[in-house]
Design an enzyme around this catalytic site. Structure first.
Site, mmCIF file in Angstrom:
data_model
loop_
_atom_site.group_PDB
_atom_site.id
_atom_site.type_symbol
_atom_site.label_atom_id
_atom_site.label_comp_id
_atom_site.label_asym_id
_atom_site.label_seq_id
_atom_site.Cartn_x
_atom_site.Cartn_y
_atom_site.Cartn_z
ATOM 1 N N LYS A 28 -11.044 0.773 11.341
ATOM 2 C CA LYS A 28 -11.139 -0.629 11.761
ATOM 3 C C LYS A 28 -11.772 -0.759 13.145
ATOM 4 C CE LYS A 28 -7.304 -1.887 8.870
ATOM 5 N NZ LYS A 28 -5.965 -2.462 8.759
ATOM 6 N N CYS A 38 6.968 -4.516 5.301
ATOM 7 C CA CYS A 38 7.204 -3.068 5.328
ATOM 8 C C CYS A 38 6.633 -2.528 6.622
ATOM 9 C CB CYS A 38 6.574 -2.378 4.107
ATOM 10 S SG CYS A 38 4.803 -2.102 4.258
ATOM 11 N N CYS A 75 2.795 -11.072 7.415
ATOM 12 C CA CYS A 75 1.894 -10.508 6.402
ATOM 13 C C CYS A 75 2.209 -11.155 5.056
ATOM 14 C CB CYS A 75 2.096 -9.006 6.321
ATOM 15 S SG CYS A 75 3.644 -8.561 5.507
ATOM 16 N N ARG A 134 -10.631 -9.317 -1.584
ATOM 17 C CA ARG A 134 -10.792 -9.585 -0.139
ATOM 18 C C ARG A 134 -12.284 -9.668 0.188
ATOM 19 N NH1 ARG A 134 -7.929 -5.159 3.325
ATOM 20 N NH2 ARG A 134 -6.014 -6.164 2.643
ATOM 21 N N CYS A 140 0.874 -4.829 8.816
ATOM 22 C CA CYS A 140 -0.333 -5.638 8.583
ATOM 23 C C CYS A 140 -0.427 -6.867 9.494
ATOM 24 C CB CYS A 140 -0.417 -6.060 7.126
ATOM 25 S SG CYS A 140 -0.592 -4.665 6.007
ATOM 26 N N CYS A 160 2.177 -8.105 -2.790
ATOM 27 C CA CYS A 160 1.956 -6.802 -2.177
ATOM 28 C C CYS A 160 2.818 -5.738 -2.847
ATOM 29 C CB CYS A 160 2.257 -6.833 -0.682
ATOM 30 S SG CYS A 160 1.968 -5.215 0.050
ATOM 31 N N LYS A 213 -8.757 4.544 5.981
ATOM 32 C CA LYS A 213 -9.353 3.294 6.452
ATOM 33 C C LYS A 213 -9.754 3.391 7.920
ATOM 34 C CE LYS A 213 -5.715 0.793 5.385
ATOM 35 N NZ LYS A 213 -4.568 -0.156 5.346
ATOM 36 N N ARG A 257 -13.814 -1.315 7.874
ATOM 37 C CA ARG A 257 -13.464 -2.618 7.274
ATOM 38 C C ARG A 257 -14.131 -3.763 8.039
ATOM 39 N NH1 ARG A 257 -8.431 -2.099 4.571
ATOM 40 N NH2 ARG A 257 -8.271 -0.011 3.718
HETATM 41 FE FE1 SRM Z 1 -2.788 -4.262 5.503
HETATM 42 C C1 SRM Z 1 -2.110 -2.177 2.956
HETATM 43 C C2 SRM Z 1 -2.516 -6.842 3.446
HETATM 44 C C3 SRM Z 1 -4.198 -6.158 7.878
HETATM 45 C C4 SRM Z 1 -2.098 -1.810 7.838
HETATM 46 N N1 SRM Z 1 -2.427 -4.394 3.522
HETATM 47 C C5 SRM Z 1 -2.221 -3.374 2.644
HETATM 48 C C6 SRM Z 1 -2.204 -3.928 1.197
HETATM 49 C C7 SRM Z 1 -3.599 -3.853 0.657
HETATM 50 C C8 SRM Z 1 -1.166 -3.282 0.257
HETATM 51 C C9 SRM Z 1 -1.598 -2.129 -0.603
HETATM 52 O O1 SRM Z 1 -2.187 -1.154 -0.087
HETATM 53 O O2 SRM Z 1 -1.311 -2.187 -1.790
HETATM 54 C C10 SRM Z 1 -1.771 -5.395 1.478
HETATM 55 C C11 SRM Z 1 -2.173 -6.433 0.426
HETATM 56 C C12 SRM Z 1 -1.123 -7.516 0.351
HETATM 57 C C13 SRM Z 1 -1.500 -8.646 -0.501
HETATM 58 O O3 SRM Z 1 -0.818 -8.900 -1.528
HETATM 59 O O4 SRM Z 1 -2.443 -9.371 -0.187
HETATM 60 C C14 SRM Z 1 -2.288 -5.574 2.887
HETATM 61 N N2 SRM Z 1 -3.362 -6.098 5.579
HETATM 62 C C15 SRM Z 1 -3.082 -7.055 4.668
HETATM 63 C C16 SRM Z 1 -3.429 -8.435 5.181
HETATM 64 C C17 SRM Z 1 -3.913 -9.395 4.107
HETATM 65 C C18 SRM Z 1 -2.200 -8.992 5.921
HETATM 66 C C19 SRM Z 1 -2.207 -10.449 6.240
HETATM 67 O O5 SRM Z 1 -1.184 -11.054 5.989
HETATM 68 O O6 SRM Z 1 -3.197 -10.970 6.758
HETATM 69 C C20 SRM Z 1 -4.485 -8.053 6.246
HETATM 70 C C21 SRM Z 1 -5.883 -7.979 5.685
HETATM 71 C C22 SRM Z 1 -6.868 -7.704 6.773
HETATM 72 C C23 SRM Z 1 -8.303 -7.734 6.342
HETATM 73 O O7 SRM Z 1 -8.844 -8.829 6.184
HETATM 74 O O8 SRM Z 1 -8.920 -6.669 6.230
HETATM 75 C C24 SRM Z 1 -4.014 -6.660 6.612
HETATM 76 N N3 SRM Z 1 -3.167 -3.984 7.486
HETATM 77 C C25 SRM Z 1 -3.658 -4.953 8.306
HETATM 78 C C26 SRM Z 1 -3.496 -4.574 9.674
HETATM 79 C C27 SRM Z 1 -3.858 -5.419 10.901
HETATM 80 C C28 SRM Z 1 -5.239 -5.137 11.406
HETATM 81 O O9 SRM Z 1 -6.062 -4.511 10.703
HETATM 82 O O10 SRM Z 1 -5.524 -5.540 12.533
HETATM 83 C C29 SRM Z 1 -2.883 -3.337 9.664
HETATM 84 C C30 SRM Z 1 -2.405 -2.551 10.908
HETATM 85 C C31 SRM Z 1 -3.517 -1.928 11.651
HETATM 86 C C32 SRM Z 1 -3.824 -0.584 11.087
HETATM 87 O O11 SRM Z 1 -4.591 -0.512 10.130
HETATM 88 O O12 SRM Z 1 -3.265 0.407 11.583
HETATM 89 C C33 SRM Z 1 -2.686 -2.972 8.283
HETATM 90 N N4 SRM Z 1 -2.240 -2.247 5.408
HETATM 91 C C34 SRM Z 1 -1.956 -1.468 6.498
HETATM 92 C C35 SRM Z 1 -1.470 -0.199 6.025
HETATM 93 C C36 SRM Z 1 -1.008 0.987 6.913
HETATM 94 C C37 SRM Z 1 -2.139 1.848 7.327
HETATM 95 C C38 SRM Z 1 -1.686 3.088 8.035
HETATM 96 O O13 SRM Z 1 -2.433 3.607 8.859
HETATM 97 O O14 SRM Z 1 -0.592 3.579 7.780
HETATM 98 C C39 SRM Z 1 -1.459 -0.274 4.613
HETATM 99 C C40 SRM Z 1 -1.015 0.822 3.631
HETATM 100 C C41 SRM Z 1 -1.991 1.923 3.510
HETATM 101 O O15 SRM Z 1 -3.124 1.881 3.970
HETATM 102 O O16 SRM Z 1 -1.581 2.932 2.922
HETATM 103 C C42 SRM Z 1 -1.937 -1.571 4.268
HETATM 104 FE FE1 SF4 Z 2 2.323 -5.415 2.248
HETATM 105 FE FE2 SF4 Z 2 3.585 -4.025 4.094
HETATM 106 FE FE3 SF4 Z 2 1.146 -4.957 4.581
HETATM 107 FE FE4 SF4 Z 2 3.149 -6.627 4.463
HETATM 108 S S1 SF4 Z 2 2.927 -4.969 5.966
HETATM 109 S S2 SF4 Z 2 1.164 -6.890 3.428
HETATM 110 S S3 SF4 Z 2 4.453 -5.739 2.922
HETATM 111 S S4 SF4 Z 2 1.647 -3.439 3.087
#
Ligand code: SRM
Ligand code: SF4
Length: 564
Positions: free
Chosen positions: A209, A473, A428, A74, A477, A434, A207, A143
């Site tokens: 943001k 899930c 997502c 990323r 995201c 993922c 994390k 981030r």
């Molecule tokens: Fe996310 C984890 C993809 C935005 C909440 N996110 C992941 C991971 C890295 C899975 C992992 O930990 O193994 C995913 C990778 C998937 C893949 O194969 O590419 C992933 N997140 C993404 C992206 C690519 C989704 C998308 O389709 O665009 C976004 C990348 C953003 C970036 O450029 O930095 C992405 N993730 C978000 C957002 C939206 C936002 O930031 O506005 C959220 C919700 C906001 C938040 O953070 O509360 C988000 N991602 C999570 C979480 C849950 C965090 C939590 O507080 O519980 C995880 C899992 C974790 O951190 O344990 C996670």
């Molecule tokens: Fe993966 Fe869940 Fe984030 Fe979708 S919402 S990219 S399934 S961690």
């Protein structure tokens, strides 16, 4: 918290010598396509996730083969601002080292999938050669900082972009590990003297943001951020920012202690106080966040545990800034405004729909090739949006027709494929990359939109712009909990259906159906669309309608959905 032991990730960070771990050794190990388990935690801080192809996981296991390991990378792109030559560099990387696609993310960044271990270093070097990096794109740090990509007031938006870049630079880890490992930078003989002035040796508990936003458009979804700055514009100038804290989307199915939460407005600060306030929020979270339980470690829980007033006092004490009463602001939408728009300085901007952020060539829709042609032929900037779309930005009057021609040549103009429902949808990544996905997301939402569109058309609602977001899930995201229709994957083919989120990202939806398959989802939504067609008031959004009509209760704090 009390005497509970800190998590394993905390121990790994503490022993990592500021994020070095054994990454160099892992990269050199020829016996496996993977890196060591502890290094998989540390690599995230460098913007790198180890993954394996889940489509072939079981078959490889049956054949007693190692999983098909590859890496997601990323890049960090504050405000999603790219030059055309940077885009061309990303395009080359996608074709040389990744899976012939670039994935635009929900935070204005890009991801590459499918990079194998022996190409990791070269890929990171090439990203850096394009004056971009991947440091702190993931991990327990701040981030990618978001900033609104579509200028209405060119001057104001330019200034806000600069604040976003300054904040991003201010909160970037100081560790030299990234340069040592990926860019052959000089190695420190001892890391004992290397200080992380803001983060300290164990970085943040989780994390973090941050985003800037310029009302009335809430395209960055400021209430989903740990830290937000809402620009208050008076007489065409930025008077300062309302500061928001404690937003976050992630929750865990069945774990009632977890919930999505909207940020609270903490107060108003002047522009010159932004960095001090941000640093105070970050260090307060560093010191008070829960390091014993990663599911309770985000700032939103720190604030709910300590109280907003106590948190404000702490931020004021640390920053020396006395926060003022918040100023008035209004948001109208959290999506992108599509097509051509002109800013107040006369430049043109074309917002292009990119389905679920996936830039690749599929059939007649040749987005990867089309954007390569666009970046090679035309003078413009490219802006990535927080809704996984792309803006061809700062186009002069005379170039519009030529750009329209390029868009048509590659079949990538908005009119070619998108209804309003689709334009307001995002998913997502989900399967197959993922590791946390429980259900399909990016690969399935387009088909579900076809079904929903057909039903809307039968009711004369073909123009309805309803935000629809899907995730594989409960991590959220694609920020599904603040969509008007949110679908959160629970098991293969099964989703929790959230309804009633606000069109401007100002209200969390309610979980109406749990573990529902496609038929159950369509059966639930179709009669509601019919009622919406007949009973809505002038200009009423679907999310507001289902709340007003009593279909779902209004949610004022995310913890209320625990029962759902
Ligand atoms: Fe996310 C984890 C993809 C935005 C909440 N996110 C992941 C991971 C890295 C899975 C992992 O930990 O193994 C995913 C990778 C998937 C893949 O194969 O590419 C992933 N997140 C993404 C992206 C690519 C989704 C998308 O389709 O665009 C976004 C990348 C953003 C970036 O450029 O930095 C992405 N993730 C978000 C957002 C939206 C936002 O930031 O506005 C959220 C919700 C906001 C938040 O953070 O509360 C988000 N991602 C999570 C979480 C849950 C965090 C939590 O507080 O519980 C995880 C899992 C974790 O951190 O344990 C996670
Ligand atoms: Fe993966 Fe869940 Fe984030 Fe979708 S919402 S990219 S399934 S961690």
């Amino acid at each position: 918290m009390g005497d509970s032991p800190v998590t394993d990730v905390e121990r790994i960070k503490a022993a990592s010598r500021n994020l070095r771990g054994t990454l160099l050794e892992s990269l050199e190990d020829p016996l496996t396509g993977a890196i060591s388990e502890t290094d998989t935690q540390l690599s995230k801080f460098h913007g790198i996730y180890q993954q394996d192809d889940r489509d072939v996981r079981n078959e490889r296991k049956r054949q007693k083969l190692e999983p098909a390991y590859s890496f997601m990378i990323r890049a960090r792109i504050p405000g999603g601002l790219l030059t055309t030559s940077q885009w061309l560099a990303l395009d080359r990387i996608a074709r040389e080292y990744a899976n012939d696609s670039i994935r635009l993310t929900t935070r204005q960044a890009v991801q590459f999938h499918g990079v194998i271990k022996r190409n990791l270093k070269q890929t990171i070097a090439d990203i850096n050669r394009a004056a971009l990096d991947t440091l702190a794109a993931c991990g327990d740090v701040n981030r990618n900082v978001m900033s609104p990509p579509l200028p209405a007031w060119s001057q104001v938006h330019r200034q806000v972009q600069r604040y976003a870049e300054d904040l991003s630079a201010h909160l970037t880890p100081a560790s030299g590990a990234y340069h040592e490992i990926w860019l052959d930078g000089e190695k420190l003989l001892s890391t004992e003297e290397e200080i992380e002035p803001i983060y300290g040796a164990t970085y943040l508990p989780r994390k973090f943001k941050a985003a800037f936003v310029v009302p009335p458009q809430n395209d960055v979804d400021v209430f989903a951020q740990d830290l937000g700055f809402i620009a208050i514009v008076e007489d065409g100038e930025i008077a300062g920012f309302n500061v928001t804290v404690g937003g976050g989307m992630g929750m865990t199915h069945g774990d009632t202690a977890t919930y999505p939460r909207l940020g609270d407005v903490l107060g108003f600060c002047r522009s010159e106080e932004v960095l001090a306030v941000a640093e105070a929020v970050v260090t307060a979270q560093r010191d008070f966040g829960d390091r014993t339980n990663r599911k309770h470690a985000r700032l939103k829980y720190t604030i709910d545990d300590r109280g907003l007033d106590g948190f404000r006092e702490e931020v004021e004490r640390r920053s020396g800034v006395s926060l003022d009463t918040p100023r008035r602001f209004v948001f109208v939408a959290n999506g992108d405004a599509y097509g051509w728009q002109r800013d107040d300085a006369g430049a043109w901007h074309y917002t292009m729909f990119v389905q679920n952020g996936r830039v690749s060539d599929v059939g007649d829709r040749r987005l990867l090739s089309g954007l390569r042609a666009l970046a090679s032929r035309h003078t413009c900037e490219l802006r990535l949006t927080p809704n996984q779309n792309l803006i061809v930005s700062r186009v002069v009057d005379g170039d519009r027709d030529a750009i329209d021609g390029t868009l048509r040549e590659f079949g990538i103009e908005n009119e070619a494929h998108a209804t309003n429902l689709r334009l307001n949808s995002m998913a997502c990544v989900g399967f197959p990359t993922c590791g946390l996905a429980m259900a399909e997301s990016e690969r399935y939402l387009p088909d579900l939109i076809d079904e929903l569109d057909a039903r809307l058309a039968e009711l004369g609602l073909e123009d309805a712009a309803i935000t629809t977001r899907m995730t594989g899930c409960a991590n959220g995201c694609a920020r599904p909990y603040i969509a008007e229709i949110g679908l959160v994957g629970k098991a293969p083919g099964r989703y929790t259906l959230f309804l009633g989120g606000g069109f401007a990202g100002e209200r969390i939806g309610y979980p109406l159906l749990d573990n529902a398959d496609e038929t159950e989802i369509l059966d639930a939504l179709t009669p509601l669309f019919a009622r919406y067609a007949n009973e809505r008031t002038e200009g009423e959004h679907f999310g507001d309608f289902v709340v007003r009509a009593g279909v779902v209760p209004e949610i004022s704090h995310g913890s209320e959905i625990r029962a759902g």
